[in-house]
Design a protein around this motif. Structure first.
Motif, PDB file in Angstrom:
ATOM      1  N   HIS A  23      58.864  37.572  -8.704  1.00  0.00           N
ATOM      2  CA  HIS A  23      59.799  37.382  -9.619  1.00  0.00           C
ATOM      3  C   HIS A  23      61.047  38.218  -9.193  1.00  0.00           C
ATOM      4  O   HIS A  23      61.270  39.396  -9.286  1.00  0.00           O
ATOM      5  CB  HIS A  23      59.413  38.200 -11.017  1.00  0.00           C
ATOM      6  CG  HIS A  23      60.243  37.866 -12.105  1.00  0.00           C
ATOM      7  ND1 HIS A  23      60.100  37.309 -13.265  1.00  0.00           N
ATOM      8  CD2 HIS A  23      61.786  38.508 -12.280  1.00  0.00           C
ATOM      9  CE1 HIS A  23      61.082  37.522 -14.254  1.00  0.00           C
ATOM     10  NE2 HIS A  23      61.999  38.117 -13.478  1.00  0.00           N
ATOM     11  N   HIS A  25      65.487  37.476  -8.658  1.00  0.00           N
ATOM     12  CA  HIS A  25      66.713  36.781  -9.008  1.00  0.00           C
ATOM     13  C   HIS A  25      67.691  36.562  -7.584  1.00  0.00           C
ATOM     14  O   HIS A  25      67.942  37.502  -7.135  1.00  0.00           O
ATOM     15  CB  HIS A  25      67.345  37.080 -10.021  1.00  0.00           C
ATOM     16  CG  HIS A  25      66.851  36.790 -11.442  1.00  0.00           C
ATOM     17  ND1 HIS A  25      66.901  35.694 -12.130  1.00  0.00           N
ATOM     18  CD2 HIS A  25      65.661  37.694 -11.824  1.00  0.00           C
ATOM     19  CE1 HIS A  25      66.026  35.899 -13.006  1.00  0.00           C
ATOM     20  NE2 HIS A  25      65.319  37.202 -12.974  1.00  0.00           N
ATOM     21  N   GLU A 103      59.175  33.658  -4.220  1.00  0.00           N
ATOM     22  CA  GLU A 103      59.590  32.782  -5.000  1.00  0.00           C
ATOM     23  C   GLU A 103      61.058  33.262  -5.525  1.00  0.00           C
ATOM     24  O   GLU A 103      60.928  34.104  -6.553  1.00  0.00           O
ATOM     25  CB  GLU A 103      58.611  32.226  -6.060  1.00  0.00           C
ATOM     26  CG  GLU A 103      57.436  31.656  -5.316  1.00  0.00           C
ATOM     27  CD  GLU A 103      56.198  31.313  -6.125  1.00  0.00           C
ATOM     28  OE1 GLU A 103      56.428  31.525  -7.546  1.00  0.00           O
ATOM     29  OE2 GLU A 103      55.118  31.175  -5.610  1.00  0.00           O
ATOM     30  N   THR A 105      64.150  33.134  -7.851  1.00  0.00           N
ATOM     31  CA  THR A 105      64.784  32.365  -8.973  1.00  0.00           C
ATOM     32  C   THR A 105      66.360  31.848  -8.943  1.00  0.00           C
ATOM     33  O   THR A 105      66.861  33.056  -8.767  1.00  0.00           O
ATOM     34  CB  THR A 105      64.581  33.239 -10.486  1.00  0.00           C
ATOM     35  OG1 THR A 105      63.206  33.251 -10.499  1.00  0.00           O
ATOM     36  CG2 THR A 105      65.245  32.239 -11.527  1.00  0.00           C
ATOM     37  N   THR A 107      69.584  29.944 -10.071  1.00  0.00           N
ATOM     38  CA  THR A 107      70.233  29.168 -11.359  1.00  0.00           C
ATOM     39  C   THR A 107      71.128  28.056 -10.993  1.00  0.00           C
ATOM     40  O   THR A 107      72.483  28.558 -10.701  1.00  0.00           O
ATOM     41  CB  THR A 107      70.887  30.251 -12.281  1.00  0.00           C
ATOM     42  OG1 THR A 107      69.901  31.540 -12.517  1.00  0.00           O
ATOM     43  CG2 THR A 107      71.075  29.729 -13.676  1.00  0.00           C
ATOM     44  N   TRP A 142      61.740  28.100  -4.239  1.00  0.00           N
ATOM     45  CA  TRP A 142      62.700  28.195  -5.266  1.00  0.00           C
ATOM     46  C   TRP A 142      61.889  28.022  -6.593  1.00  0.00           C
ATOM     47  O   TRP A 142      61.151  27.319  -6.706  1.00  0.00           O
ATOM     48  CB  TRP A 142      63.838  27.332  -5.273  1.00  0.00           C
ATOM     49  CG  TRP A 142      64.353  27.072  -3.699  1.00  0.00           C
ATOM     50  CD1 TRP A 142      64.171  25.635  -3.024  1.00  0.00           C
ATOM     51  CD2 TRP A 142      64.773  28.033  -2.940  1.00  0.00           C
ATOM     52  NE1 TRP A 142      64.954  26.061  -1.764  1.00  0.00           N
ATOM     53  CE2 TRP A 142      65.304  27.256  -1.726  1.00  0.00           C
ATOM     54  CE3 TRP A 142      65.103  29.362  -3.343  1.00  0.00           C
ATOM     55  CZ2 TRP A 142      65.838  27.946  -0.800  1.00  0.00           C
ATOM     56  CZ3 TRP A 142      65.768  29.965  -1.931  1.00  0.00           C
ATOM     57  CH2 TRP A 142      66.262  29.329  -0.760  1.00  0.00           C
ATOM     58  N   CYS A 143      62.479  28.776  -7.578  1.00  0.00           N
ATOM     59  CA  CYS A 143      62.185  28.436  -8.985  1.00  0.00           C
ATOM     60  C   CYS A 143      63.447  28.253  -9.579  1.00  0.00           C
ATOM     61  O   CYS A 143      64.545  29.193  -9.572  1.00  0.00           O
ATOM     62  CB  CYS A 143      61.608  29.767  -9.739  1.00  0.00           C
ATOM     63  SG  CYS A 143      61.701  29.593 -11.401  1.00  0.00           S
ATOM     64  N   ASP A 145      65.792  28.067 -12.785  1.00  0.00           N
ATOM     65  CA  ASP A 145      65.934  28.417 -14.189  1.00  0.00           C
ATOM     66  C   ASP A 145      66.995  28.216 -14.841  1.00  0.00           C
ATOM     67  O   ASP A 145      68.179  27.946 -14.564  1.00  0.00           O
ATOM     68  CB  ASP A 145      65.528  30.095 -14.178  1.00  0.00           C
ATOM     69  CG  ASP A 145      66.862  30.795 -14.149  1.00  0.00           C
ATOM     70  OD1 ASP A 145      67.700  30.508 -13.454  1.00  0.00           O
ATOM     71  OD2 ASP A 145      66.954  31.852 -14.838  1.00  0.00           O
ATOM     72  N   GLY A 176      62.025  27.535 -14.521  1.00  0.00           N
ATOM     73  CA  GLY A 176      61.773  28.762 -15.285  1.00  0.00           C
ATOM     74  C   GLY A 176      62.935  28.825 -16.535  1.00  0.00           C
ATOM     75  O   GLY A 176      63.766  27.885 -16.703  1.00  0.00           O
ATOM     76  N   HIS A 206      60.739  33.230 -18.498  1.00  0.00           N
ATOM     77  CA  HIS A 206      60.785  34.907 -18.877  1.00  0.00           C
ATOM     78  C   HIS A 206      60.488  34.825 -20.322  1.00  0.00           C
ATOM     79  O   HIS A 206      60.657  33.947 -21.076  1.00  0.00           O
ATOM     80  CB  HIS A 206      62.133  35.334 -18.886  1.00  0.00           C
ATOM     81  CG  HIS A 206      62.787  35.513 -17.610  1.00  0.00           C
ATOM     82  ND1 HIS A 206      62.894  34.639 -16.590  1.00  0.00           N
ATOM     83  CD2 HIS A 206      63.222  36.790 -16.852  1.00  0.00           C
ATOM     84  CE1 HIS A 206      63.373  35.154 -15.521  1.00  0.00           C
ATOM     85  NE2 HIS A 206      63.647  36.818 -15.534  1.00  0.00           N
TER      86      HIS A 206
END
Ligand SMILES: O=C(O)c1cccc(C(=O)CC[C@H]2O[C@@H](n3cnc4c(=O)[nH]cnc43)[C@H](O)[C@@H]2O)c1
Ligand SMILES: [Zn+2]
Length: 349
Positions: A23, A25, A103, A105, A107, A142-143, A145, A176, A206
């Motif tokens: 977790h 960013h 991983e 996150t 955007t 990658w996640c 979100d 995400g 989240h």
């Protein structure tokens, strides 16, 4: 996880411990050095570059203030080369902390709506991912979100960027949902998560960071969450804790983040110990480390103190993150073995 006597000084052990982070960013990982470099490229920005002024700028009155500041850093990323620089340098900082796998996150909506070409954005993160693995040995995944407060249009766009075969990056593993929770109910995002899951992505929203346990239930039942980002308020609901423990749904705990955004009042009031005592699989993470004046090693030291862990306990915590990751089984086994070997070497007389 067993609790033991706390080690004398866990910092040196943690510094060399191989780790996975689940977790964290992308933009929130920009170090003062990266922020200064980006601000030099784009001198009209209001983000300060002097480290002292930046530390002040990164002091938040509440979660909404944090998001406002976060978006001012997002505004610094304007070209595909900015994206590449940020990603590669974030991986360098991770490698320095012995992070073997992360991983991250990302955007994409925030970047494409600010005018970065979507193809060039994907190429930039993928190019940085491959270079970072080759140069530092840190494996990135990658996640993508949804910035929930930006509305359903951002959900549709994030889903498209994550599932369009011509765009979807090789390193993408999960889907995400971030940003504020108040006024952004999770159930409205169900159709987007359903389609992302159908396309083979893992669900990692989240939830329960700034709202109560019902948000975590919604993330589980509506968004089919496989891990929960934060999940802090789960501590208020014993049935939820039992459910998380029974179904082996890990929590991505970020202690210092929760203090910095004022979601939790003090570290000593953080519910991480309640999670462990309820049998929930806890992973330790840094969220937006430079913005919160922390790094992953510091978060491990904080968790070790709050949980009363010795070196073996800290190593177990590191293995929790490996097991809860979306890495393949061979990759998980490799890092877990590395953690065990490091710990045995450290403890050898
Ligand atoms: O990019 C935009 O234009 C935009 C418009 C409206 C709202 C938003 C957001 O809400 C972006 C929030 C962004 O924050 C990221 N983030 C970083 N740390 C955290 C955290 O601890 N909890 C929740 N979100 C966090 C997240 O990745 C969102 O995408 C953007
Ligand atoms: Zn987060």
């Amino acid at each position: 996880m067993t609790q033991q006597h706390a080690p004398r000084d866990p910092h040196a052990f943690i510094a060399g411990l191989p780790k996975a982070e689940l977790h964290v960013h992308h933009v929130g990982s920009a170090s003062p050095r990266i922020v200064a470099e980006l601000a030099a490229r784009h001198p009209d920005s209001k983000v300060p570059t002097d480290p002292e002024a930046l530390a002040d700028y990164f002091t938040f009155t509440d979660f909404a203030h944090f998001i406002q500041v976060y978006l001012s850093v997002v505004d610094l990323i304007r070209t595909p080369e900015d994206v590449r620089l940020l990603t590669y340098e974030v991986a360098r900082d991770m490698a320095r902390q012995q992070v073997r796998y992360a991983e991250l996150t990302v955007t994409p909506y925030s970047s494409t709506r600010r005018g970065i070409d979507e193809r060039a954005f994907m190429d930039a993160i993928e190019d940085a991912r491959k270079a970072a693995e080759a140069d530092f040995g840190t494996v990135l995944r990658w996640c993508f979100d949804i910035p929930g407060e930006a509305g359903l249009e951002s959900a549709e766009e994030t889903l498209r960027l994550a599932t369009d075969e011509r765009l979807r990056p090789e390193g993408l593993v999960s889907f995400g949902l971030g940003g504020p929770e108040i006024g952004v109910p999770r159930p409205q995002f169900k159709p987007y998560f359903d389609r992302a899951i159908a396309a083979g992505l893992h669900s990692v929203p989240h939830a329960g960071e700034t709202t109560g346990p019902q948000t975590v239930w919604d993330a589980l039942t509506e968004l089919r969450a496989e891990r929960i980002g934060h999940g802090t308020s789960s501590a208020q609901d014993p049935k939820l804790l039992a459910h998380l423990a029974e179904h082996r749904i890990p929590l991505e705990v970020c202690p210092t983040s929760n203090i910095a955004t004022r979601a939790v009042r003090t570290l000593d009031e953080h519910p991480i110990k309640e999670f462990v005592e309820a049998g929930v699989l806890v992973t330790v993470n840094s969220d937006d480390p430079p913005m919160f004046g922390t790094d992953l090693n510091t978060e491990y030291a904080v968790a070790a103190r709050l949980l009363g862990l010795d070196e073996r306990g800290i190593a177990e915590l590191a293995k929790n993150a490996v097991h809860a990751s979306f890495l393949d089984e061979a990759g998980k086994a490799r890092i877990a073995e590395e953690i065990d070997a490091y710990t045995e070497r450290w403890l050898a007389p």
